[in-house]
Design a protein around this motif. Structure first.
Motif, PDB file in Angstrom:
ATOM      1  N   THR A  91      -3.915 -22.996  84.547  1.00  0.00           N
ATOM      2  CA  THR A  91      -3.668 -21.604  84.173  1.00  0.00           C
ATOM      3  C   THR A  91      -3.100 -21.536  82.757  1.00  0.00           C
ATOM      4  O   THR A  91      -2.132 -22.218  82.431  1.00  0.00           O
ATOM      5  CB  THR A  91      -2.684 -20.947  85.158  1.00  0.00           C
ATOM      6  N   LYS A  92      -3.731 -20.752  81.917  1.00  0.00           N
ATOM      7  CA  LYS A  92      -3.340 -20.560  80.511  1.00  0.00           C
ATOM      8  C   LYS A  92      -3.399 -21.869  79.721  1.00  0.00           C
ATOM      9  O   LYS A  92      -2.752 -22.001  78.672  1.00  0.00           O
ATOM     10  CB  LYS A  92      -1.926 -19.963  80.397  1.00  0.00           C
ATOM     11  N   SER A  93      -4.152 -22.854  80.207  1.00  0.00           N
ATOM     12  CA  SER A  93      -4.179 -24.159  79.537  1.00  0.00           C
ATOM     13  C   SER A  93      -4.897 -24.079  78.202  1.00  0.00           C
ATOM     14  O   SER A  93      -5.691 -23.160  77.945  1.00  0.00           O
ATOM     15  CB  SER A  93      -4.855 -25.204  80.422  1.00  0.00           C
ATOM     16  N   LYS A  94      -4.609 -25.057  77.366  1.00  0.00           N
ATOM     17  CA  LYS A  94      -5.237 -25.152  76.054  1.00  0.00           C
ATOM     18  C   LYS A  94      -6.244 -26.285  76.070  1.00  0.00           C
ATOM     19  O   LYS A  94      -5.958 -27.376  76.553  1.00  0.00           O
ATOM     20  CB  LYS A  94      -4.180 -25.375  74.977  1.00  0.00           C
ATOM     21  N   TYR A 101       2.255 -31.665  78.521  1.00  0.00           N
ATOM     22  CA  TYR A 101       3.582 -31.053  78.651  1.00  0.00           C
ATOM     23  C   TYR A 101       3.567 -29.751  79.455  1.00  0.00           C
ATOM     24  O   TYR A 101       4.570 -29.050  79.514  1.00  0.00           O
ATOM     25  CB  TYR A 101       4.189 -30.858  77.259  1.00  0.00           C
ATOM     26  N   ALA A 102       2.416 -29.427  80.092  1.00  0.00           N
ATOM     27  CA  ALA A 102       2.295 -28.266  80.981  1.00  0.00           C
ATOM     28  C   ALA A 102       2.146 -28.793  82.404  1.00  0.00           C
ATOM     29  O   ALA A 102       1.042 -28.951  82.925  1.00  0.00           O
ATOM     30  CB  ALA A 102       1.101 -27.404  80.583  1.00  0.00           C
ATOM     31  N   ILE A 103       3.264 -29.041  83.055  1.00  0.00           N
ATOM     32  CA  ILE A 103       3.305 -29.826  84.290  1.00  0.00           C
ATOM     33  C   ILE A 103       3.272 -28.926  85.529  1.00  0.00           C
ATOM     34  O   ILE A 103       3.944 -27.901  85.585  1.00  0.00           O
ATOM     35  CB  ILE A 103       4.575 -30.703  84.291  1.00  0.00           C
ATOM     36  N   THR A 104       2.491 -29.355  86.548  1.00  0.00           N
ATOM     37  CA  THR A 104       2.439 -28.602  87.801  1.00  0.00           C
ATOM     38  C   THR A 104       3.290 -29.220  88.893  1.00  0.00           C
ATOM     39  O   THR A 104       3.635 -28.549  89.867  1.00  0.00           O
ATOM     40  CB  THR A 104       0.989 -28.511  88.328  1.00  0.00           C
ATOM     41  N   ASP A 105       3.629 -30.488  88.781  1.00  0.00           N
ATOM     42  CA  ASP A 105       4.448 -31.151  89.795  1.00  0.00           C
ATOM     43  C   ASP A 105       5.124 -32.349  89.153  1.00  0.00           C
ATOM     44  O   ASP A 105       4.456 -33.265  88.653  1.00  0.00           O
ATOM     45  CB  ASP A 105       3.583 -31.596  90.978  1.00  0.00           C
ATOM     46  N   GLU A 174      11.644 -14.845  69.517  1.00  0.00           N
ATOM     47  CA  GLU A 174      10.185 -14.792  69.522  1.00  0.00           C
ATOM     48  C   GLU A 174       9.595 -16.046  70.152  1.00  0.00           C
ATOM     49  O   GLU A 174      10.234 -17.093  70.202  1.00  0.00           O
ATOM     50  CB  GLU A 174       9.659 -14.634  68.088  1.00  0.00           C
ATOM     51  N   SER A 175       8.372 -15.941  70.616  1.00  0.00           N
ATOM     52  CA  SER A 175       7.701 -17.063  71.264  1.00  0.00           C
ATOM     53  C   SER A 175       7.461 -18.193  70.276  1.00  0.00           C
ATOM     54  O   SER A 175       7.135 -17.967  69.107  1.00  0.00           O
ATOM     55  CB  SER A 175       6.360 -16.600  71.843  1.00  0.00           C
ATOM     56  N   TRP A 176       7.621 -19.435  70.772  1.00  0.00           N
ATOM     57  CA  TRP A 176       7.270 -20.596  69.956  1.00  0.00           C
ATOM     58  C   TRP A 176       5.743 -20.737  69.835  1.00  0.00           C
ATOM     59  O   TRP A 176       5.259 -21.515  69.033  1.00  0.00           O
ATOM     60  CB  TRP A 176       7.803 -21.873  70.609  1.00  0.00           C
ATOM     61  N   GLY A 177       5.031 -20.043  70.692  1.00  0.00           N
ATOM     62  CA  GLY A 177       3.577 -20.192  70.745  1.00  0.00           C
ATOM     63  C   GLY A 177       3.127 -21.154  71.829  1.00  0.00           C
ATOM     64  O   GLY A 177       1.944 -21.453  71.944  1.00  0.00           O
ATOM     65  N   TRP A 178       4.077 -21.610  72.632  1.00  0.00           N
ATOM     66  CA  TRP A 178       3.733 -22.519  73.741  1.00  0.00           C
ATOM     67  C   TRP A 178       3.345 -21.672  74.954  1.00  0.00           C
ATOM     68  O   TRP A 178       4.002 -21.675  75.989  1.00  0.00           O
ATOM     69  CB  TRP A 178       4.927 -23.417  74.073  1.00  0.00           C
ATOM     70  N   THR A 179       2.253 -20.960  74.822  1.00  0.00           N
ATOM     71  CA  THR A 179       1.857 -19.992  75.843  1.00  0.00           C
ATOM     72  C   THR A 179       1.314 -20.634  77.109  1.00  0.00           C
ATOM     73  O   THR A 179       1.145 -19.945  78.121  1.00  0.00           O
ATOM     74  CB  THR A 179       0.795 -19.042  75.267  1.00  0.00           C
ATOM     75  N   ASP A 180       1.072 -21.927  77.079  1.00  0.00           N
ATOM     76  CA  ASP A 180       0.546 -22.608  78.269  1.00  0.00           C
ATOM     77  C   ASP A 180       1.658 -23.067  79.209  1.00  0.00           C
ATOM     78  O   ASP A 180       1.382 -23.696  80.230  1.00  0.00           O
ATOM     79  CB  ASP A 180      -0.331 -23.802  77.875  1.00  0.00           C
ATOM     80  N   PHE A 350      -5.635 -31.822  73.225  1.00  0.00           N
ATOM     81  CA  PHE A 350      -6.021 -31.177  74.483  1.00  0.00           C
ATOM     82  C   PHE A 350      -7.397 -31.629  74.985  1.00  0.00           C
ATOM     83  O   PHE A 350      -7.918 -31.071  75.943  1.00  0.00           O
ATOM     84  CB  PHE A 350      -6.031 -29.654  74.319  1.00  0.00           C
ATOM     85  N   GLU A 351      -7.970 -32.630  74.328  1.00  0.00           N
ATOM     86  CA  GLU A 351      -9.291 -33.132  74.693  1.00  0.00           C
ATOM     87  C   GLU A 351      -9.238 -34.652  74.771  1.00  0.00           C
ATOM     88  O   GLU A 351      -8.295 -35.287  74.308  1.00  0.00           O
ATOM     89  CB  GLU A 351     -10.340 -32.717  73.643  1.00  0.00           C
ATOM     90  N   LYS A 352     -10.270 -35.257  75.331  1.00  0.00           N
ATOM     91  CA  LYS A 352     -10.352 -36.713  75.379  1.00  0.00           C
ATOM     92  C   LYS A 352     -10.713 -37.248  74.007  1.00  0.00           C
ATOM     93  O   LYS A 352     -11.611 -36.750  73.332  1.00  0.00           O
ATOM     94  CB  LYS A 352     -11.404 -37.154  76.413  1.00  0.00           C
ATOM     95  N   ASP A 353     -10.001 -38.254  73.614  1.00  0.00           N
ATOM     96  CA  ASP A 353     -10.238 -38.958  72.357  1.00  0.00           C
ATOM     97  C   ASP A 353      -9.946 -40.415  72.642  1.00  0.00           C
ATOM     98  O   ASP A 353      -9.631 -40.789  73.783  1.00  0.00           O
ATOM     99  CB  ASP A 353      -9.327 -38.394  71.263  1.00  0.00           C
TER     100      ASP A 353
END
Length: 460
Positions: A91-94, A101-105, A174-180, A350-353
């Motif tokens: 959800t809201k991922s980039k 750093y957007a952890i679900t568990d 204000e938001s840091w921009g870490w919306t995810d 946010f992608e495989k490299d």
């Protein structure tokens, strides 16, 4: 090396502060003989390696990284910091894979990297090789798919309308921009309790050796003052804060980020500051921080590489000079995945490299620097660090020179921190060996002719 006997057993999930909390991973390792807990003496000579599991190999798995741990040991690595290994929110991922750093568990592993058993093998292999493992811990926020979002919205910061918000800059609001990610509410004591229990799970059940704590200064200091002693009640652990705030040391952290050192090196490389800015920074840190404060020194990490450019883009022909300075100054040097392989690309976040694991110029350089750090008390960089003494030169704005000493051992660093040749005398006399080349050198009345970005490490 002591052998670790590994067996899988089933455990009931750890007690949490509410009956609806999701169970933690039930598989654990039982160690009958383990690597001795990390100690202050280990930290004096240690080098730390940041493992980006996703990008380290074509497979992007725990297993692929584990295979290389013996080679990291041979290179001289003592601590492995593993970037976040937990499931990632969609959800809201980039990007297509999302941020680590957007952890679900907090108590499960990302299936992208493998299984819990695979991670257990990583830890076992590291311990078998005398290497400690610390996990990246993200206490400031979670992903939007975390179970707390629906079960405990009061665990999160909310706006005046009751909507959970992403992290805000405390100075501007204000938001840091870490919306995810969603910002956690540390006024909630139940959340604090669960956070500490989740951290303890990895120490007690998975036998890790500590944590690197993401944006540690965005989390209230009194949380760390409560949580770290509770964690250390399980065993001695190593705590690294992604922060340069002095207040985090008495709160329980062993080491801070040397952000000022990174920025000073960047500015010198760009010609925006002169060589004497380094000694000015050292003097400022000595007067600002309590004695025994330990810094992690680095020329890159995952953020710097992905967002601010490669070491070759930022340091140009001075890359090796600043890499050596990272080892020579008090503290613990960091190698980020790919640095040892001359990595000259910014890894996707946010992608495989993947990194190109071909040994080039820097692999033997890091082997030599790690050996020097491990064997010379003069380079001790922990809570009982070796002395740092400035050596005057006839060109202090261009040439950096200093002495490190402890227990009768002495090591010297002399470097031209400019892109032009420099002639300068250094206040040092005697016969030495230039460590990196193995060549003898006599220091005295004769001025040194230093090429652009040339450095020397002198030992008796």
């Amino acid at each position: 090396m002591k052998k670790i006997v590994l067996s899988l057993v089933m455990l009931a999930f750890l007690a949490s502060c509410n009956e609806n909390a999701k169970p933690k991973e039930t598989k654990t390792t039982e160690e009958t003989e383990v690597l001795a807990p990390i100690s202050d003496s280990v930290l004096e000579t240690a080098t730390i390696y940041e493992a980006n599991i996703r990008q380290y190999s074509e497979e992007g798995t725990f297993d692929a990284f584990t295979k290389d741990i013996p080679a990291l040991k041979e290179m001289g690595i003592d601590i492995i910091w593993v970037m976040p290994i937990y499931p990632i929110s969609s959800t809201k991922s980039k990007g297509s894979l999302g941020s680590y750093y957007a952890i679900t568990d907090y108590t499960k592993v990302n299936p992208e990297f493998g299984t819990l058993e695979d991670f257990q093998e990583l830890v076992k292999t590291a311990h078998d090789n005398g290497i400690y493992v610390i996990l990246d811990w993200v206490a400031n926020h979670t992903g939007w798919d975390h179970v707390w979002i629906t079960e405990h919205p009061d665990y999160y910061t909310q706006d005046k309308d009751g909507n959970i918000v992403d992290p805000l800059n405390p100075e501007t609001g204000e938001s840091w921009g870490w919306t995810d990610v969603a910002d956690l509410n540390y006024d909630n004591k139940a959340m604090r309790k669960e956070m500490t229990e989740d951290m303890a799970y990895w120490i007690k059940e998975q036998h890790i050796d500590g944590f690197r704590c993401d944006v540690a200064d965005n989390v209230p200091t009194d949380f760390w003052e409560e949580a770290i002693p509770a964690l250390r009640a399980e065993k001695d652990i190593f705590m690294l804060a992604e922060s340069a705030k002095a207040e985090l040391v008495p709160a329980g952290f062993d080491m801070l980020y040397n952000w000022p050192g990174l920025h000073t090196m960047n500015d010198i490389a760009k010609g925006e500051k002169t060589a004497d800015a380094w000694n000015a920074l050292k003097a400022e840190q000595d007067s600002t921080y309590a004695k025994g404060t330990m810094f992690m020194n680095f020329i890159t990490n995952h953020d710097e590489n992905s967002w601010n450019g490669t070491v070759f883009e930022r340091y140009g022909d001075g890359v090796e000079t600043f890499a050596a300075l990272e080892y020579m100054t008090p503290g613990m040097p960091l190698i980020y995945s790919g640095q040892e392989y001359d990595m000259n690309k910014a890894l996707l976040f946010f992608e495989k490299d993947t990194i190109n694991k071909t040994k080039g110029k820097f692999y033997p350089i890091y082997e030599k620097l790690n050996k020097l750090k491990a064997t010379h008390p003069a380079l001790n960089g922990g809570k009982n660090a070796a002395a740092y003494e400035v050596l005057p030169t006839t060109a202090d704005a261009k040439v950096l020179a200093f002495k490190r000493s402890k227990e009768g051992d002495e090591v010297y660093y002399i470097a031209n921190l400019t892109a032009a040749p420099v002639t300068a005398k250094v206040d040092l006399e005697g016969n030495f060996t230039e460590y990196m080349s193995g060549k003898p050198i006599q220091m005295g009345a004769t001025a040194l002719e230093l090429k652009p970005w040339q450095y020397m490490i002198l030992v008796k």
